[in-house]
Design an enzyme around this catalytic site. Structure first.
Site, PDB file in Angstrom:
ATOM      1  N   HIS A  60       0.835  -1.213   0.000  1.00 44.10           N
ATOM      2  CA  HIS A  60       0.000   0.000   0.000  1.00 44.10           C
ATOM      3  C   HIS A  60       0.867   1.259   0.000  1.00 44.10           C
ATOM      4  O   HIS A  60       1.178   1.809   1.048  1.00 44.10           O
ATOM      5  CB  HIS A  60      -0.901  -0.026   1.245  1.00 44.10           C
ATOM      6  CG  HIS A  60      -2.023   0.958   1.193  1.00 44.10           C
ATOM      7  ND1 HIS A  60      -3.271   0.689   1.701  1.00 44.10           N
ATOM      8  CD2 HIS A  60      -2.097   2.217   0.716  1.00 44.10           C
ATOM      9  CE1 HIS A  60      -4.057   1.734   1.523  1.00 44.10           C
ATOM     10  NE2 HIS A  60      -3.357   2.684   0.932  1.00 44.10           N
ATOM     11  N   PHE A  63       2.799   6.561  -4.897  1.00 41.63           N
ATOM     12  CA  PHE A  63       3.995   7.194  -5.460  1.00 41.63           C
ATOM     13  C   PHE A  63       3.661   8.422  -6.322  1.00 41.63           C
ATOM     14  O   PHE A  63       4.552   9.046  -6.882  1.00 41.63           O
ATOM     15  CB  PHE A  63       4.836   6.172  -6.240  1.00 41.63           C
ATOM     16  CG  PHE A  63       5.683   5.274  -5.355  1.00 41.63           C
ATOM     17  CD1 PHE A  63       5.720   5.439  -3.973  1.00 41.63           C
ATOM     18  CD2 PHE A  63       6.466   4.261  -5.913  1.00 41.63           C
ATOM     19  CE1 PHE A  63       6.508   4.618  -3.156  1.00 41.63           C
ATOM     20  CE2 PHE A  63       7.261   3.443  -5.102  1.00 41.63           C
ATOM     21  CZ  PHE A  63       7.288   3.615  -3.728  1.00 41.63           C
ATOM     22  N   ARG A  64       2.389   8.750  -6.461  1.00 41.42           N
ATOM     23  CA  ARG A  64       1.932  10.033  -7.057  1.00 41.42           C
ATOM     24  C   ARG A  64       2.350  10.250  -8.503  1.00 41.42           C
ATOM     25  O   ARG A  64       2.345  11.401  -8.967  1.00 41.42           O
ATOM     26  CB  ARG A  64       2.456  11.224  -6.232  1.00 41.42           C
ATOM     27  CG  ARG A  64       2.240  11.156  -4.734  1.00 41.42           C
ATOM     28  CD  ARG A  64       0.786  11.066  -4.375  1.00 41.42           C
ATOM     29  NE  ARG A  64       0.566  11.271  -2.938  1.00 41.42           N
ATOM     30  CZ  ARG A  64      -0.524  10.856  -2.301  1.00 41.42           C
ATOM     31  NH1 ARG A  64      -1.479  10.211  -2.958  1.00 41.42           N
ATOM     32  NH2 ARG A  64      -0.666  11.067  -1.019  1.00 41.42           N
ATOM     33  N   ASN A  94      -4.652   5.853  -7.271  1.00 47.71           N
ATOM     34  CA  ASN A  94      -5.206   7.224  -7.277  1.00 47.71           C
ATOM     35  C   ASN A  94      -4.202   8.267  -7.747  1.00 47.71           C
ATOM     36  O   ASN A  94      -4.009   9.305  -7.122  1.00 47.71           O
ATOM     37  CB  ASN A  94      -5.794   7.593  -5.912  1.00 47.71           C
ATOM     38  CG  ASN A  94      -4.760   7.665  -4.791  1.00 47.71           C
ATOM     39  OD1 ASN A  94      -3.663   7.114  -4.910  1.00 47.71           O
ATOM     40  ND2 ASN A  94      -5.100   8.338  -3.699  1.00 47.71           N
ATOM     41  N   ASP A 151      -8.515   2.681  -3.722  1.00 50.77           N
ATOM     42  CA  ASP A 151      -8.029   3.228  -2.451  1.00 50.77           C
ATOM     43  C   ASP A 151      -8.047   4.751  -2.427  1.00 50.77           C
ATOM     44  O   ASP A 151      -7.660   5.411  -3.379  1.00 50.77           O
ATOM     45  CB  ASP A 151      -6.614   2.771  -2.142  1.00 50.77           C
ATOM     46  CG  ASP A 151      -6.128   3.426  -0.852  1.00 50.77           C
ATOM     47  OD1 ASP A 151      -6.864   3.364   0.144  1.00 50.77           O
ATOM     48  OD2 ASP A 151      -5.046   4.034  -0.856  1.00 50.77           O
ATOM     49  N   HIS A 231      -5.778  -0.609   5.716  1.00 50.53           N
ATOM     50  CA  HIS A 231      -5.555   0.267   6.888  1.00 50.53           C
ATOM     51  C   HIS A 231      -6.691   0.242   7.919  1.00 50.53           C
ATOM     52  O   HIS A 231      -7.365   1.233   8.152  1.00 50.53           O
ATOM     53  CB  HIS A 231      -5.235   1.700   6.478  1.00 50.53           C
ATOM     54  CG  HIS A 231      -6.020   2.240   5.301  1.00 50.53           C
ATOM     55  ND1 HIS A 231      -7.370   2.125   5.186  1.00 50.53           N
ATOM     56  CD2 HIS A 231      -5.606   2.915   4.205  1.00 50.53           C
ATOM     57  CE1 HIS A 231      -7.753   2.701   4.053  1.00 50.53           C
ATOM     58  NE2 HIS A 231      -6.704   3.188   3.447  1.00 50.53           N
ATOM     59  N   ASN A 277      -6.639   9.218   6.465  1.00 45.72           N
ATOM     60  CA  ASN A 277      -7.879   8.460   6.288  1.00 45.72           C
ATOM     61  C   ASN A 277      -7.576   6.980   6.221  1.00 45.72           C
ATOM     62  O   ASN A 277      -6.770   6.594   5.371  1.00 45.72           O
ATOM     63  CB  ASN A 277      -8.573   8.846   4.981  1.00 45.72           C
ATOM     64  CG  ASN A 277      -8.860  10.311   4.885  1.00 45.72           C
ATOM     65  OD1 ASN A 277      -8.986  11.003   5.881  1.00 45.72           O
ATOM     66  ND2 ASN A 277      -8.957  10.806   3.666  1.00 45.72           N
ATOM     67  N   ASP A 304       0.662   2.612   3.772  1.00 45.56           N
ATOM     68  CA  ASP A 304      -0.156   3.703   3.213  1.00 45.56           C
ATOM     69  C   ASP A 304       0.715   4.958   3.025  1.00 45.56           C
ATOM     70  O   ASP A 304       0.273   6.080   3.311  1.00 45.56           O
ATOM     71  CB  ASP A 304      -1.369   4.018   4.092  1.00 45.56           C
ATOM     72  CG  ASP A 304      -2.392   4.887   3.370  1.00 45.56           C
ATOM     73  OD1 ASP A 304      -2.231   5.138   2.160  1.00 45.56           O
ATOM     74  OD2 ASP A 304      -3.358   5.319   4.021  1.00 45.56           O
TER      75      ASP A 304
HETATM   76  O1  DOR Z   1      -4.748   9.322   4.331  1.00 42.87           O
HETATM   77  C1  DOR Z   1      -4.825   8.847   3.222  1.00 42.87           C
HETATM   78  N1  DOR Z   1      -4.159   9.360   2.180  1.00 42.87           N
HETATM   79  N2  DOR Z   1      -5.598   7.780   3.037  1.00 42.87           N
HETATM   80  C2  DOR Z   1      -5.847   7.296   1.813  1.00 42.87           C
HETATM   81  O2  DOR Z   1      -6.532   6.329   1.712  1.00 42.87           O
HETATM   82  C3  DOR Z   1      -5.308   7.946   0.611  1.00 42.87           C
HETATM   83  C4  DOR Z   1      -4.083   8.661   0.937  1.00 42.87           C
HETATM   84  C5  DOR Z   1      -3.633   9.602  -0.139  1.00 42.87           C
HETATM   85  O3  DOR Z   1      -3.696   9.240  -1.321  1.00 42.87           O
HETATM   86  O4  DOR Z   1      -3.129  10.687   0.191  1.00 42.87           O
HETATM   87 ZN    ZN Z   2      -6.800   4.207   1.813  1.00 47.42          ZN
END
Ligand code: DOR
Ligand code: ZN
Length: 422
Positions: A60, A63-64, A94, A151, A231, A277, A304
């Protein structure tokens, strides 16, 4: 050849916990025994007093890349991973655009191949992560998606979640789920309770997580899908996963290092650096998580790893994005907060960071044996160090300044040294 001498070899598959030598050649472990005699040409790593474990696997990470590379990119993310002892990561979908198409998936695979570690992409479950239409899972699996996840967001439509699970059964792939129903959330990232009351904000209740975990446990049971509850943060959710597993559902559950290390009061001290989150919850929830780790209700530790810029995290609490980085502190937080207090043995910790995540993603990894891939971490479980700087592009961690046990010395991936502490 590389010979690793005199290390304490920790192998969760064979339950080995003994001083041995390892010989590595052409990306594989070719021998694991006592007293391997090195040749002149061999590289010898003296691991006396150190532990030698399978390369860590994090299922999890964010890497953006593509799209938000000011926070992290695949190269810097992989560097942070190697520094933390990780040789395999599963990237969440995402990105911008999300990984719902072949082109984005192939871009991540191509960038990942340049890193020296194994960067595996998960694809989105729904088109655009919009929660209304399933992606072409079969095509994306063929192109290299190791699993599917929206996610960051839940699948609100229960029928769609069921259809995704049915397709996952047909294709034999895992699905992982972010379990928070936004209907119940006033402000995300902060637990609804004493701390949110004190701060005068609405917060995000455990209920938001619990209702979705309950639903997906039952959908998994009825469909037979392999699913991962990501998580996990609420005690009730831990109990529901325990029950669903008992009933025969193929569920695995992840917990982050922050959810087993901290509770909601960390928000008062660390502000937005403790906003994520799902949120950090109460001490009672944390205790349920520890028990879940101990009885294997929770199989996996996953970070995460969610990089955000300093500017973003400097925004007011209700406006800053959720998430913290985790790759470079994960092993040390496990040793410090699980092994030292006697909640898990070091071998149990390693199992939840190697073999179990490999099982979820059907990877032939996470163990040490002759013939196994030479993905290895060498660390000192007793060395104390202070968290100061990161290989990640971002530094959004509430653990800065903490003194932790457990320092990574070498990370070896495919038989190559990809990180060596100086
Ligand atoms: O805190 C979080 N940040 N929870 C997530 O599920 C996504 C993540 C994010 O992409 O920044
Ligand atoms: Zn998440």
């Amino acid at each position: 050849m590389i010979i690793i001498q005199n290390g304490k070899v920790l192998d969760p598959k064979s339950q080995t916990n003994a001083v041995m030598d390892l010989m590595i050649h052409q990306g594989k472990i070719i021998a694991m025994e006592t007293n391997i005699a090195p040749d002149e040409k061999d590289i010898v790593i003296d691991a006396s007093g150190l532990s030698v474990a399978p390369g860590l696997i994090d299922v999890h990470v964010h890497f953006r890349d593509p799209g938000l590379t000011y926070k992290e990119d695949i190269q810097t993310g992989a560097k942070a991973a190697a520094k933390g002892g990780f040789t395999t990561v599963v990237c969440m979908a995402n990105t911008r655009p999300p990984v719902d198409n072949q082109e984005t998936l192939e871009y991540i695979l191509a960038q990942g191949r340049k890193t020296g570690i194994h960067v595996l992409p998960a694809a989105a479950i729904t088109v655009g992560m919009k929660g209304s239409e399933l992606v072409n899972m079969e095509e994306l699996k063929k192109c290299g998606a190791v699993g599917f996840t929206d996610d960051g967001l839940p699948i609100k439509d229960a029928l769609l979640a069921k259809r995704a699970m049915e397709e996952a059964v047909r294709l034999d792939v895992p699905l992982s789920f972010h379990e928070e129903d936004p209907a119940f959330i006033e402000n995300n990232g902060i637990n609804q309770g004493d701390v949110s009351d004190k701060l005068g904000i609405g917060g995000s209740p455990a209920l938001a997580e619990d209702v979705m975990v309950a639903r997906d446990c039952m959908l998994a049971l009825h469909t037979g899908a392999t699913i991962d509850i990501q998580h996990i943060s609420s005690g009730n959710s831990v109990q529901m996963v325990r029950l669903a597993k008992h009933l025969g559902a193929k569920i695995m559950a992840e917990v982050t290092p922050h959810h087993f290390s901290l509770d909601e009061t960390a928000v008062l001290k660390h502000k937005t650096l403790a906003k994520m989150n799902p949120p950090l919850r109460t001490e009672a929830d944390r205790e349920e998580i520890l028990q879940g780790l101990q009885d294997n209700t929770i199989d996996i530790i996953a970070t995460d790893h969610a990089p955000h810029s300093t500017e973003e995290k400097n925004r007011p609490l209700t406006e800053a994005p959720s998430g913290i980085i985790g790759l470079e502190t994960s092993l040390a937080l496990g040793i410090t907060n699980l092994v030292h207090p006697g909640r898990l043995s070091l071998l149990q910790l390693i199992e939840k960071m190697t073999l179990n995540p490999a099982r979820l993603y059907r990877l032939d990894k996470g163990f040490l044996a002759p013939g196994a891939d030479a993905d290895i971490v060498i660390f000192d479980p007793n060395e104390i160090w202070t968290v100061t700087e990161f290989a990640s592009k971002s530094a959004n961690s509430p653990f800065i300044g903490e003194r932790l046990f457990g320092k990574v010395k070498y990370t070896i991936c495919n038989g190559e040294i990809v990180y060596h502490s100086t």
